[in-house]
Design a protein around this motif. Sequence first.
Motif, PDB file in Angstrom:
ATOM      1  N   GLY A  45       0.408  -0.952   0.032  1.00 42.21           N
ATOM      2  CA  GLY A  45      -0.160  -0.127   0.028  1.00 42.21           C
ATOM      3  C   GLY A  45       0.698   1.141  -0.141  1.00 42.21           C
ATOM      4  O   GLY A  45       0.391   2.488   0.416  1.00 42.21           O
ATOM      5  N   SER A  46       2.319   0.831   0.263  1.00 40.53           N
ATOM      6  CA  SER A  46       3.154   2.168  -0.529  1.00 40.53           C
ATOM      7  C   SER A  46       3.679   2.774  -1.147  1.00 40.53           C
ATOM      8  O   SER A  46       3.098   1.882  -2.703  1.00 40.53           O
ATOM      9  CB  SER A  46       4.469   2.191   0.830  1.00 40.53           C
TER      10      SER A  46
ATOM     11  N   TYR B 264       8.333  10.589   1.245  1.00 41.87           N
ATOM     12  CA  TYR B 264       8.589   9.587   1.671  1.00 41.87           C
ATOM     13  C   TYR B 264       6.682   9.298   2.290  1.00 41.87           C
ATOM     14  O   TYR B 264       6.401   9.936   3.666  1.00 41.87           O
ATOM     15  CB  TYR B 264       8.876  10.525   2.821  1.00 41.87           C
ATOM     16  N   ASP B 265       6.939   7.783   2.154  1.00 42.96           N
ATOM     17  CA  ASP B 265       4.851   7.641   2.822  1.00 42.96           C
ATOM     18  C   ASP B 265       5.367   7.250   3.715  1.00 42.96           C
ATOM     19  O   ASP B 265       5.573   5.535   4.643  1.00 42.96           O
ATOM     20  CB  ASP B 265       5.283   5.870   1.789  1.00 42.96           C
ATOM     21  N   GLY B 266       5.373   7.917   4.941  1.00 46.51           N
ATOM     22  CA  GLY B 266       4.978   7.683   6.519  1.00 46.51           C
ATOM     23  C   GLY B 266       3.730   7.187   7.002  1.00 46.51           C
ATOM     24  O   GLY B 266       3.498   7.920   8.000  1.00 46.51           O
ATOM     25  N   ARG B 267       2.474   6.789   6.149  1.00 44.15           N
ATOM     26  CA  ARG B 267       1.677   6.493   6.992  1.00 44.15           C
ATOM     27  C   ARG B 267       1.899   4.824   7.556  1.00 44.15           C
ATOM     28  O   ARG B 267       1.695   3.925   6.633  1.00 44.15           O
ATOM     29  CB  ARG B 267       0.803   6.913   6.227  1.00 44.15           C
ATOM     30  N   ALA B 268       0.764   4.834   8.147  1.00 41.14           N
ATOM     31  CA  ALA B 268       0.649   3.427   8.648  1.00 41.14           C
ATOM     32  C   ALA B 268      -0.087   2.949   8.468  1.00 41.14           C
ATOM     33  O   ALA B 268      -0.629   3.628   7.581  1.00 41.14           O
ATOM     34  CB  ALA B 268      -0.021   3.898  10.587  1.00 41.14           C
TER      35      ALA B 268
ATOM     36  N   GLN C  41      -1.453   6.933  14.743  1.00 40.90           N
ATOM     37  CA  GLN C  41      -1.666   5.814  14.307  1.00 40.90           C
ATOM     38  C   GLN C  41      -1.105   4.587  14.774  1.00 40.90           C
ATOM     39  O   GLN C  41      -2.111   3.740  14.860  1.00 40.90           O
ATOM     40  CB  GLN C  41      -2.500   5.794  13.236  1.00 40.90           C
ATOM     41  N   ASN C  42       0.116   4.013  14.904  1.00 35.91           N
ATOM     42  CA  ASN C  42       0.803   3.447  15.488  1.00 35.91           C
ATOM     43  C   ASN C  42       0.411   2.337  16.510  1.00 35.91           C
ATOM     44  O   ASN C  42       0.279   2.827  17.530  1.00 35.91           O
ATOM     45  CB  ASN C  42       2.349   3.193  15.932  1.00 35.91           C
ATOM     46  N   GLY C  43      -0.353   1.190  16.586  1.00 33.90           N
ATOM     47  CA  GLY C  43      -0.700   0.778  17.626  1.00 33.90           C
ATOM     48  C   GLY C  43      -2.644   0.768  17.887  1.00 33.90           C
ATOM     49  O   GLY C  43      -2.947  -0.110  18.684  1.00 33.90           O
TER      50      GLY C  43
ATOM     51  N   GLY D  81       4.377   1.061  11.898  1.00 34.11           N
ATOM     52  CA  GLY D  81       5.164   1.597  10.259  1.00 34.11           C
ATOM     53  C   GLY D  81       4.749   2.717   9.810  1.00 34.11           C
ATOM     54  O   GLY D  81       5.365   3.922   9.384  1.00 34.11           O
ATOM     55  N   GLY D  82       4.147   3.471  10.562  1.00 34.22           N
ATOM     56  CA  GLY D  82       3.773   5.542  10.716  1.00 34.22           C
ATOM     57  C   GLY D  82       5.013   6.250  11.103  1.00 34.22           C
ATOM     58  O   GLY D  82       5.723   5.513  11.631  1.00 34.22           O
ATOM     59  N   ALA D  83       5.127   6.522  10.363  1.00 37.64           N
ATOM     60  CA  ALA D  83       6.743   7.602  10.465  1.00 37.64           C
ATOM     61  C   ALA D  83       6.603   9.357  10.470  1.00 37.64           C
ATOM     62  O   ALA D  83       6.202   9.943   9.752  1.00 37.64           O
ATOM     63  CB  ALA D  83       7.836   7.167  10.289  1.00 37.64           C
ATOM     64  N   ASP D  84       6.994   9.647  11.643  1.00 35.50           N
ATOM     65  CA  ASP D  84       7.060  11.393  11.283  1.00 35.50           C
ATOM     66  C   ASP D  84       8.165  11.636  10.070  1.00 35.50           C
ATOM     67  O   ASP D  84       9.319  11.001  10.508  1.00 35.50           O
ATOM     68  CB  ASP D  84       7.571  12.196  13.095  1.00 35.50           C
ATOM     69  N   SER D  85       8.419  12.926   9.995  1.00 38.17           N
ATOM     70  CA  SER D  85       9.603  13.239   8.604  1.00 38.17           C
ATOM     71  C   SER D  85       9.106  14.388   7.747  1.00 38.17           C
ATOM     72  O   SER D  85       7.479  14.751   8.198  1.00 38.17           O
ATOM     73  CB  SER D  85       9.178  12.191   6.880  1.00 38.17           C
ATOM     74  N   ASP D  86      10.194  14.564   7.603  1.00 39.28           N
ATOM     75  CA  ASP D  86      10.036  16.822   7.258  1.00 39.28           C
ATOM     76  C   ASP D  86       9.277  16.451   5.357  1.00 39.28           C
ATOM     77  O   ASP D  86       9.080  17.549   5.001  1.00 39.28           O
ATOM     78  CB  ASP D  86      11.124  17.240   6.978  1.00 39.28           C
ATOM     79  N   ALA D  87       9.356  14.627   5.269  1.00 38.38           N
ATOM     80  CA  ALA D  87       9.572  14.862   3.658  1.00 38.38           C
ATOM     81  C   ALA D  87       7.734  14.903   3.726  1.00 38.38           C
ATOM     82  O   ALA D  87       7.033  14.242   4.255  1.00 38.38           O
ATOM     83  CB  ALA D  87       9.710  13.370   2.890  1.00 38.38           C
TER      84      ALA D  87
END
Length: 699
Positions: free
Chosen positions: A120-121, A135-139, A326-328, A351-357
Amino acid sequence: MGTIWIKEMTGGLDTRRLPETTPGGVLIKAQDGHITRGGEFEQRAAFVSEYQLPEGTHGLAYDRGGLVVFGTDNPPAGLPVGVAYQRLQNPDDSSTQIDRVLSHDLYDKKLYVSVLYVDGSVHHFYDGTVVDDWYDGRARAQFSVLGGAADPAQAAASTFRVTGGSIGGSGSVDNVAANGVSITANAVAHTGDNAATAAAIAAEITSAASTPEYTATSDGDEVTVYAPPGVAGNGRTLSLAISGDFAHTAPSLFLGGSDEATSELTALTINGVAAITAPVEWQGTPESTAIAIAAAINDAVSGPEYEATASGTEVNVIADAAGAAQNGHSVDLVIGNGLVVSPSSGLEMAGGADSDAFTPGPFVKTVSTKMYAVADGLLHFSGIQLPTQWTTDAIGAGFINQTVEDSKADDLKALARYQGQLAVFAKDVTLIWYIDPDPTLNNLSQILAETGTKHPKSVTQFGDSDVFYLDASGLRSLRARDSSNAAATTDIGVPIDGLVTAKARDLVGQEHLVCGLINPLDKRFWLVMRDEIFVFSFYENAKVSAWSTYKTSTTAEGEASVPFDVDTAVVFAGRPHLRARNTIYVYGGVGDSIAYDATEAEGWLPYLDANKPTAAKNWDGIDVALSGLWEISVAAEPTEIEAASVVARCSETTFNAGRLPYSHSSSHASLRFKSKGAGEGPAVFSAAVIHYKGDDDEN
């Protein structure tokens, strides 16, 4: 003597009216052919199988070197000459496979590509290298659909056996009642044979009218009586009124009735938030059900928002916004009637991640000196001559939030050049922007409300000043919407809107299978929809504005047609190229001349009546103007549209050679023509005259 003269078919396929009230000059069927500049119906060229690809490749594009396909592994063996391979590895996990290529464009002769992976990324690549500003940092969470069923409702049944009786003993069943309601109309006398009597009783129950209706069958001397399907019949009683020496066993209670039971995903919640608004039923296969579940998630409105993709049997549930928040979060599935999913419990977002991208979007396009992309409600643009630099520290880079201009622009789908400006498409709104290398000079020109697309690849520039796209109401022209700012009855897709929207409903959740292109061979517009192509022939000076359809298939001489489903299509080297699984078909082939096969082009005229719809006419023959071999038929009964009589096979114009015989009396006649065999060039049907007795007027 009267005649009906069909001089031309410049209106093409038109499905707006009943066949018997459709006016002349159009066709009610126009398959595997198209209308020429002269208003003739011409057989299409062949779809030639030119390239066979090995397993493990995806998509279809081209660059300065030729055709290009994509994959995540090392270049596979067996790539055909003329097809290159570009490796696009998921930067988070190189083993994650590509699901499909979302969009692509050339910038400085190199490919810029947006890719969806099976998890899904989404990631962007330029010349085979990942673009780090995205960068796809979506959970996300994944589950698979493994099985299900659609069980029809079952009828409750009661049984009894005929055990005795005779003709001489006046044995008979005078009445049979279910829960006190008579379900026979006549008495049934014993025949002297128990099995034959059981059959007679079953036949009487089935033929008799009752409310509710019951049916019955027999097996030897046993009679089984069935209530209407469903649970309501369970527990009802069956009773027999008999006379003479008729004997039978006691009837059983009605049992075994059940309502229709279709497996379904009853509910899906994420951290307690509903991600679907209604149950999603089993669609016949795990793959189709996964597509339906993903479509339901994408259509639902929730807070926060979620989207989904389907890859084979796997459903990816994805947070709309990037970040680790939203992780967890628990993803809870409520399943019913035997739907099988894995895992069925314990699923969490991860898999969600904080990013400046920036979160990468699905659609990219080259415009002047920049790359443009859409993501959610944002229109992004790269730096000037810097296609990989999207942050504001690059000169000219930036983004515009479209949702501050219109609330419906929260999920942007596609971009197109339009009259020197940029058209930005969402599902239900289209925004027209004047764009400049200097972002401070960008300016919103117009908002077109209640029109847009959910089919990104349908958006196609047509000529210098128009864009075609598939709207919810059918195939639309941006210029028509721009001039009126409202739906226009003269819009290009109106004659076939019913066909196109029905096809679009079949492709819910598979919107990526809809693709628009311009065929350079004849400048016709194609709307490719999996196994069917809607073709628009527009020649303004010749007053031709005509639709027809192509079936995606190949037909060798003397053999049955072989269909194929199109995954994606591009125009390369002056010819449309269609990818169907691992085969690339080229319209007309790759040779200098255009290739044709034995595909049967078929056209049906409306039911013509010589302007006298209620008067019977004595048809007296047909003349035709054509080239190639055609089978000519006539249908005379509008209420039986498929019923037609073959008149002749003809390979030359008959005007000076004697008409084709056709003798029949009816109020209407629908002339039909079908090409036969493969020629060096296209078969062409140009004109026809239908003769009838009893009128001297020519129509």
